[in-house]
Scaffold this motif. Structure first.
Motif, PDB file in Angstrom:
ATOM      1  N   GLU A  75       1.007  -1.236  -0.092  1.00  0.00           N
ATOM      2  CA  GLU A  75      -0.090   0.008  -0.074  1.00  0.00           C
ATOM      3  C   GLU A  75       0.877   1.253   0.090  1.00  0.00           C
ATOM      4  OE1 GLU A  75      -3.160  -0.192  -0.649  1.00  0.00           O
ATOM      5  OE2 GLU A  75      -4.135  -1.897   0.343  1.00  0.00           O
ATOM      6  N   THR A  76       2.150   1.100   0.031  1.00  0.00           N
ATOM      7  CA  THR A  76       3.029   2.394   0.069  1.00  0.00           C
ATOM      8  C   THR A  76       4.114   2.452  -1.054  1.00  0.00           C
ATOM      9  OG1 THR A  76       4.697   1.190   1.612  1.00  0.00           O
ATOM     10  CG2 THR A  76       2.820   2.433   2.673  1.00  0.00           C
ATOM     11  N   VAL A  77       3.809   1.546  -2.060  1.00  0.00           N
ATOM     12  CA  VAL A  77       4.879   1.529  -3.055  1.00  0.00           C
ATOM     13  C   VAL A  77       4.737   2.845  -3.773  1.00  0.00           C
ATOM     14  CG1 VAL A  77       5.271   0.302  -5.397  1.00  0.00           C
ATOM     15  CG2 VAL A  77       4.478  -1.099  -3.579  1.00  0.00           C
ATOM     16  N   GLY A  78       6.069   3.490  -4.172  1.00  0.00           N
ATOM     17  CA  GLY A  78       6.181   4.727  -4.699  1.00  0.00           C
ATOM     18  C   GLY A  78       5.964   5.933  -3.800  1.00  0.00           C
ATOM     19  N   ARG A  79       5.477   5.779  -2.628  1.00  0.00           N
ATOM     20  CA  ARG A  79       5.012   6.854  -1.612  1.00  0.00           C
ATOM     21  C   ARG A  79       6.462   7.095  -0.861  1.00  0.00           C
ATOM     22  NH1 ARG A  79      -0.027   8.353  -0.970  1.00  0.00           N
ATOM     23  NH2 ARG A  79      -1.347   7.087  -2.211  1.00  0.00           N
ATOM     24  N   LYS A  80       6.904   8.642  -0.632  1.00  0.00           N
ATOM     25  CA  LYS A  80       8.019   8.817   0.259  1.00  0.00           C
ATOM     26  C   LYS A  80       7.627   8.711   1.623  1.00  0.00           C
ATOM     27  CE  LYS A  80       9.724  11.731  -3.375  1.00  0.00           C
ATOM     28  NZ  LYS A  80      10.238  13.216  -3.768  1.00  0.00           N
ATOM     29  N   GLY A  81       8.456   8.676   2.351  1.00  0.00           N
ATOM     30  CA  GLY A  81       8.228   8.307   3.902  1.00  0.00           C
ATOM     31  C   GLY A  81       8.300   9.878   4.335  1.00  0.00           C
TER      32      GLY A  81
END
Length: 440
Positions: free
Chosen positions: A187-193
């Motif tokens: 669910e966090t693929v490609g999302r910056k932390g």
């Protein structure tokens, strides 16, 4: 009792309950023994006729324990699909749980971890269910509630809003905020932390609340009306959330409110939604967040001198911020000179923050109007609605799973779950049978 002279009341209670459940299950089994039908054929969804074959039995877990349901079975010779009309009537299509048991599972599932819900079912109702079944039923019913809400949102977008009749609302508040929920990796693929170079581990739940105020205390501080708070939220874009929150405000009497107030922190998305969906409302930046900006800045300016730091805060917070003299506060920040380039840039950013929100920080005027100036209600909601259920140790959610539980939990906390359940009628919610969502 003959051996010890003492009565173990709890043991007797459990034995009596077990006996009553067994008697109830026997009675229910007889009631659910359908006779062979007079009609030997029924209409099949394919358009042909399904022919009666025989009586078939299935085991069903009910509020009084396991029962056997014997009902007619029809088979279509054209499409070869079998049908159990009685299952549709009883709301047990493709499920081994009665409506009463599914309702219990939904209520325990929205309140606590699914395994805890399983334990509660066993302890309080004497029913053995699996952790997975509590999860599946809770998320399925929550997903159905979410679909009903989305249908309402779609109608609202088309300006097909329900007419809300009632007395005028003196003051109606809308608050909104965001909080992260731990999710599975996909669910966090490609999302910056939050930190540069590190992946995201959470997704943001946007949560909104609506509540009313009719009076203030003798000192003039606002008092929230008891039990007046309702919640709505989901993991979704700000654009989608804005429509969701507007519908909730409308249902709570936005059109009848004599005074309308939106409170939030300084996040841009909040004020964009406030302007777009709640035009004309008084906009207030949460006073605690504004103060926090000053405290963060003071720690950077005076990292080792606590006395100087407190003196600086006293001047800027008590003299200017709390009294709503934001122009003087901004001027002071812009006149403050430091040699460090990063700190100078921080000062400029903070000055811009206060300048941008100056009209939303007129706290002296807001307090004279006996209005709330803090977003404590939504911050508590983030803990109660989201944190208590979705952010416990070891939890990782899919977006769909989290949104389903959020919809179910908000429905329960808003006091609407019983209306939803009663309006759903004899329809199988466990496997997403589509139906009109009729709710008060």
């Amino acid at each position: 009792m003959r051996k010890t002279g003492h009565l173990d009341l709890e043991a007797v209670e459990m034995l009596v309950r077990s006996a009553m459940h067994q008697a109830g299950a026997n009675t229910l089994t007889e009631l659910l023994r359908f006779p062979a039908p007079d009609r030997r054929a029924i209409r099949c969804p394919c358009g042909q006729q399904a022919i009666y074959q025989e009586l078939r039995s299935k085991t069903l877990l009910t509020a009084v324990g396991s029962v056997a349901v014997s009902r007619p079975y029809y088979l279509c010779p054209h499409c070869h699909e079998g049908q159990f009309p009685a299952d549709q009537e009883l709301d047990v299509v493709h499920t081994e749980f009665s409506p009463g048991v599914r309702r219990m599972q939904a209520l325990v599932g929205q309140d606590a971890p699914f395994d805890h819900g399983r334990e509660q079912m066993k302890l309080l109702a004497g029913l053995e269910v699996t952790t997975k079944s509590v999860e599946r039923v809770s998320e399925s019913i929550g997903a159905d509630i979410a679909r009903c809400e989305q249908a309402e949102i779609d109608r609202a977008v088309q300006l097909n809003l329900p007419i809300v009749v009632g007395e005028p609302v003196p003051i109606l508040y809308v608050q909104m905020d965001g909080t992260g929920v731990p999710v599975v990796k996909r669910e966090t693929v490609g999302r910056k932390g939050k930190l540069d170079g590190l992946p995201a581990h959470t997704r943001e739940v946007k949560l909104g609340c609506v509540f009313t105020q009719t009076k203030s205390d003798p000192e003039g501080f606002a008092i929230r009306d008891p039990d007046s708070t309702s919640y709505t939220g989901a993991i979704e874009t700000a654009e989608q959330f804005g429509k969701r929150l507007y519908l909730e405000a409308w249902k709570r009497g936005w059109s009848r409110a004599q005074q309308k107030v939106v409170i939030g922190d300084g996040a841009e998305w909040i004020w964009h939604l406030a302007t777009q969906h709640f035009p004309g409302a008084i906009q207030i930046v949460d006073l605690f967040h504004a103060r926090q900006h000053l405290w963060d800045l003071a720690r950077l300016l005076y990292p080792t001198d606590v006395k100087q730091r407190n003196a600086w805060i006293g001047l800027h917070q008590k003299r200017w911020l709390d009294k709503g003299k934001i122009a003087k506060l901004v001027a002071s920040l812009r006149e403050f000179h430091v040699a460090d380039a990063d700190l100078a840039n921080k000062l400029r950013n903070e000055a811009d923050y206060f300048a941008t929100n100056a009209a939303r920080m007129n706290y002296l005027r807001f307090r004279r109007q006996h209005l709330f100036v803090g977003s404590g209600v939504i911050e508590a909601g983030c803990k109660t609605v989201v944190g208590h259920r979705l952010k416990q140790s070891g939890m990782f959610w899919t977006v769909n799973g989290a949104n389903s539980i959020l919809a179910l939990r908000c429905s329960h906390l808003n006091g609407r779950f019983e209306d939803y359940w009663g309006a759903a009628g004899p329809l199988n919610l466990h496997f997403h049978v589509a139906h009109p969502c009729r709710r008060a």
